[in-house]
Design a protein around this motif. Structure first.
Motif, PDB file in Angstrom:
ATOM      1  N   GLU A  65      -2.887 -13.610  -9.965  1.00 24.04           N
ATOM      2  CA  GLU A  65      -3.783 -14.291  -9.022  1.00 24.04           C
ATOM      3  C   GLU A  65      -3.743 -15.802  -9.184  1.00 24.04           C
ATOM      4  OE1 GLU A  65      -5.215 -10.129  -9.511  1.00 24.04           O
ATOM      5  OE2 GLU A  65      -4.590 -11.715 -10.890  1.00 24.04           O
ATOM      6  N   SER A  69      -2.707 -18.122  -6.132  1.00 23.10           N
ATOM      7  CA  SER A  69      -3.647 -19.148  -5.677  1.00 23.10           C
ATOM      8  C   SER A  69      -2.969 -20.493  -5.492  1.00 23.10           C
ATOM      9  CB  SER A  69      -4.793 -19.284  -6.683  1.00 23.10           C
ATOM     10  OG  SER A  69      -5.551 -18.110  -6.764  1.00 23.10           O
ATOM     11  N   VAL A 130     -11.754 -13.505  -8.401  1.00 22.04           N
ATOM     12  CA  VAL A 130     -10.588 -12.633  -8.273  1.00 22.04           C
ATOM     13  C   VAL A 130     -10.888 -11.198  -8.681  1.00 22.04           C
ATOM     14  CG1 VAL A 130      -8.981 -14.550  -8.609  1.00 22.04           C
ATOM     15  CG2 VAL A 130      -9.713 -13.195 -10.587  1.00 22.04           C
ATOM     16  N   TRP A 148     -12.151 -11.888  -3.864  1.00 22.64           N
ATOM     17  CA  TRP A 148     -10.721 -12.064  -3.622  1.00 22.64           C
ATOM     18  C   TRP A 148     -10.186 -11.031  -2.640  1.00 22.64           C
ATOM     19  CZ3 TRP A 148      -7.192 -15.714  -4.727  1.00 22.64           C
ATOM     20  CH2 TRP A 148      -5.826 -15.371  -4.685  1.00 22.64           C
TER      21      TRP A 148
END
Length: 293
Positions: A65, A69, A130, A148
């Motif tokens: 993640e 991102s 997340v 998320w």
């Protein structure tokens, strides 16, 4: 328009879609897998109607993640700000307020610790978790909480943008050893030239497996990701606890390249390397200080 940061993933997804791009613990993502995740997250960020080059703080340990991102922020037209995951809440607050961050992407545990400090981050509009979940006393804060999984299903497709390679892509903060951390602004061109330069003189290629042991908030740490993706190699993410963890990952994933700093090299050099760990290494590189003989 030029070659932009997020093109690293998109280009490799076209050239070698099934090739392994990212490994974290037991998770392995191909370039095609990663490209889809980046596009989904970018589409979600676009629904927030951020202004061009809006700062997006990413306060996470090394995990998929985090990588998603960074590239999604770039694709959505924002400027990513990776925050060292070992920093304490007051230090994180300084970075978020200093760069006027509009978005913070983190996990629930870190967000809960940050809540008292986030009250002072007046530019913050969205907090993205997340791992989902809720936060205590969220009612007293002005920002909106987004999960998320909800973000990445908000929209289909990413509207075309027209940034140039001279536009701001990232802000990396110094360690703060001589005062408060200072933000270093990097353009898309800065990041791309750095990746291409390093991968060229090291001779990286698509069969390399690069171990990312340095913080991604550190320029040399982020460069392990960009160098890997620039050459179509695989990047293996590692937050190590002990030097022996490095050797284990080298053997497990047949690592061909490592970049580290002198204190870590001193510890690694004192290990008794197994033949399995030693045989795959093609190169090692040093940064951040003089390497003792």
């Amino acid at each position: 328009m030029g070659y932009l940061f997020h093109h690293l993933v998109a280009t490799q997804a076209q050239r070698r879609p099934s090739h392994s791009a990212l490994i974290h613990k037991e998770t392995s993502l191909s370039y095609a897998d990663l490209a889809v995740r980046v596009e989904q997250a970018a589409a979600g960020l676009m629904t927030l109607e951020l202004e061009p080059q809006a700062r997006v703080g990413v306060y996470l340990p090394k995990q998929p993640e985090m990588i998603t991102s960074l590239f999604a922020t770039s694709l959505a037209g924002g400027c990513f700000v990776p925050v060292n995951p070992v920093l304490k809440p007051p230090q994180v607050r300084h970075i978020l307020t200093d760069c006027n961050a509009r978005v913070l992407i983190t996990n629930r545990a870190r967000a809960q610790q940050l809540l008292p400090e986030l009250e002072h981050c007046h530019d913050l509009r969205w907090l993205i978790l997340v791992d989902g979940g809720e936060l205590d006393t969220l009612e007293s804060h002005s920002f909106q909480l987004i999960r998320w999984d909800a973000l990445t299903t908000r929209s289909q497709g990413v509207p075309p943008l027209s940034p140039t390679d001279s536009d701001m892509a990232a802000i990396l903060y110094t360690s703060g050893s001589t005062g408060k951390p200072k933000g270093v602004v990097l353009s898309h061109r800065n990041l791309m030239v750095g990746a291409q330069s390093v991968s060229s003189y090291i001779g990286n290629h698509d069969q390399d497996r690069i171990l990312a042991v340095l913080p991604l908030s550190f320029d040399a740490g982020l460069n392990q990701v960009t160098t890997a993706f620039s050459s179509g190699a695989c990047c293996v993410l590692l937050d190590y606890l002990l030097p022996n963890d490095v050797m284990k990952q080298v053997a497990k994933h047949r690592i061909t390249g490592i970049t580290a700093v002198p204190p870590l090299w001193h510890q690694i050099a004192n290990l008794k390397w197994t033949p399995e760990a030693a045989q795959s290494i093609r190169y090692f590189a040093n940064t951040g200080g003089h390497m003792p003989q």
